[in-house]
Design an enzyme around this catalytic site. Structure first.
Site, PDB file in Angstrom:
ATOM      1  N   SER A  99       0.793  -1.229   0.000  1.00 14.76           N
ATOM      2  CA  SER A  99       0.000   0.000   0.000  1.00 14.76           C
ATOM      3  C   SER A  99       0.823   1.276   0.000  1.00 14.76           C
ATOM      4  O   SER A  99       0.285   2.347  -0.304  1.00 14.76           O
ATOM      5  CB  SER A  99      -0.940   0.011   1.210  1.00 14.76           C
ATOM      6  OG  SER A  99      -0.218  -0.152   2.417  1.00 14.76           O
ATOM      7  N   ASP A 143      -3.853   7.606   8.310  1.00 15.27           N
ATOM      8  CA  ASP A 143      -4.640   6.666   9.100  1.00 15.27           C
ATOM      9  C   ASP A 143      -3.692   5.963  10.068  1.00 15.27           C
ATOM     10  O   ASP A 143      -2.629   6.502  10.378  1.00 15.27           O
ATOM     11  CB  ASP A 143      -5.421   5.689   8.201  1.00 15.27           C
ATOM     12  CG  ASP A 143      -4.520   4.925   7.218  1.00 15.27           C
ATOM     13  OD1 ASP A 143      -3.330   4.750   7.506  1.00 15.27           O
ATOM     14  OD2 ASP A 143      -5.025   4.499   6.157  1.00 15.27           O
ATOM     15  N   HIS A 163      -0.649   4.431   7.329  1.00 12.87           N
ATOM     16  CA  HIS A 163      -0.064   5.119   6.167  1.00 12.87           C
ATOM     17  C   HIS A 163       0.179   6.599   6.433  1.00 12.87           C
ATOM     18  O   HIS A 163      -0.705   7.291   6.964  1.00 12.87           O
ATOM     19  CB  HIS A 163      -0.995   4.965   4.969  1.00 12.87           C
ATOM     20  CG  HIS A 163      -1.395   3.548   4.711  1.00 12.87           C
ATOM     21  ND1 HIS A 163      -2.580   3.009   5.165  1.00 12.87           N
ATOM     22  CD2 HIS A 163      -0.744   2.553   4.063  1.00 12.87           C
ATOM     23  CE1 HIS A 163      -2.649   1.737   4.804  1.00 12.87           C
ATOM     24  NE2 HIS A 163      -1.549   1.437   4.135  1.00 12.87           N
TER      25      HIS A 163
END
Length: 356
Positions: A44, A334, A337
């Protein structure tokens, strides 16, 4: 207490030996070297929207993600704005944004300057992808093969081979393996200790890099694994009542990263005409987290969106999440990340590592 001392001493000895063996072994790009395209694989930190079409909870193509992206559009990037793959492509003068392979609006120019094949939630361990119901790295390789065929059809054999030979292959992986696959399951208690699992992880990583080489990659830049123990999520589940960094998580990452460096050094000697670049993400991000004020941030122990200081949720909830008023004051968007500003600060430390 005696067991802990012995384990830590053993771990420290292994780490020191690996660091000594790999010192000065990394290869780099030449300053005048032409980079025509960026090809991104892994997780991610690089994913620009490949999970959007999946039936998985590991996706973010909804607000508040993309709040500070051009057009305020949630694209599937795990951030409020751009991610590492975008920012490196921009820093190297390739293009401003790196589209995902599954973007339905891809153009010829997109193919010629590279795509993102990464999938948030994936890892070197194939079971990480299975747990998160995302695209395993083996499938990312298959998608790249499809891309090569499309590129050849678009620009011809000779030009397509030139583009691939002068692409920078960017990889980020390992966080999901250590944080969720290892510490998030009973794996560590039932099957492997940290040295054994990190041995396996380094072997799987090496096999992935070799597979990339075998399908045409020659310039491979591997970001080592992040300091997972200092992510807001980890502070909550492993940092105790004071929400400190989870030291055992970071120790596992440090051991893996040393082995990863060793594997890359070995591959650079084994594979002809290859450039294997070990990029230290761990220490720059750790420094930003531990000294946020030095880098222009105010908060580094919780995310801008999600559940505030508690951070029991991994991703922002599209129905109930609230966001901070100024994301640029936060290192993290978040509980896992970084914000776009966090990524920008990090990338400014990563790009110089690519070159001699």
């Amino acid at each position: 207490m005696q067991y802990c001392f012995c384990f830590n001493y053993y771990y420290s000895c292994i780490l020191l030996l690996l660091l000594i063996c790999t010192a000065g072994a990394a290869t780099k790009l030449q300053r005048n070297e032409s980079i025509l395209a960026i090809q991104a694989f892994g997780d991610s930190f690089l994913d620009t929207g490949n999970n959007n079409h999946l039936i998985s909870i590991t996706k973010c193509n909804f607000p508040p993600y993309g709040k500070d992206f051009p057009g305020r559009k949630p694209t599937g990037r795990f951030c409020n704005g751009k991610v590492i793959s975008d920012l490196i492509a921009e820093a190297l003068g390739v293009k401003e944004l790196l589209p995902s392979y599954h973007d339905k609006n891809l153009r010829s120019k997109d193919l010629q300057t590279g795509l993102c094949f990464a999938s948030g939630g994936s890892g070197y361990d194939s079971l990480s992808s299975k747990i998160n119901q995302v695209i395993p790295q083996s499938d990312q390789l298959q998608f790249f093969k499809e891309y090569k065929a499309k590129l050849k059809e678009d620009v011809g054999k000779e030009r397509s081979e030139t583009i691939i030979a002068n692409s920078l292959f960017l990889i980020s992986s390992g966080t999901n393996d250590i944080l969720f696959r290892y510490f998030g399951t009973k794996l560590r208690q039932l099957q492997y200790d940290v040295p054994t699992y990190t041995d396996l992880l380094a072997t799987w990583a090496s096999n992935f890099f070799r597979d990339l080489y075998n399908i045409g990659a020659r310039k491979i830049a591997v970001l080592n694994t992040s300091p997972v123990g200092c992510l807001p999520f980890s502070r909550t589940i492993g940092g105790g009542s004071e929400r400190e960094c989870a030291k055992d998580y970071n120790q596992a990452v440090e051991l893996f990263n040393a082995k990863l460096s060793s594997q890359l050094a070995s591959l650079s000697r084994e594979l002809p005409q290859s450039t294997m670049i070990y990029v230290d993400l761990y220490n720059p991000l750790l420094h930003i987290i531990l000294e946020p004020n030095k880098y222009g941030f105010g908060i580094s122990d919780k995310g801008c969106c999600g559940t505030g200081a508690i951070e029991t949720a991994i991703l922002c909830n599209k129905l109930t999440s609230t966001t901070c008023s100024n994301a640029s004051a936060y290192v993290f968007w978040d509980s896992i990340h970084p914000t776009e500003e966090g990524f920008k600060s990090l990338v400014s430390k990563l790009v110089p590592q690519l070159f001699e």
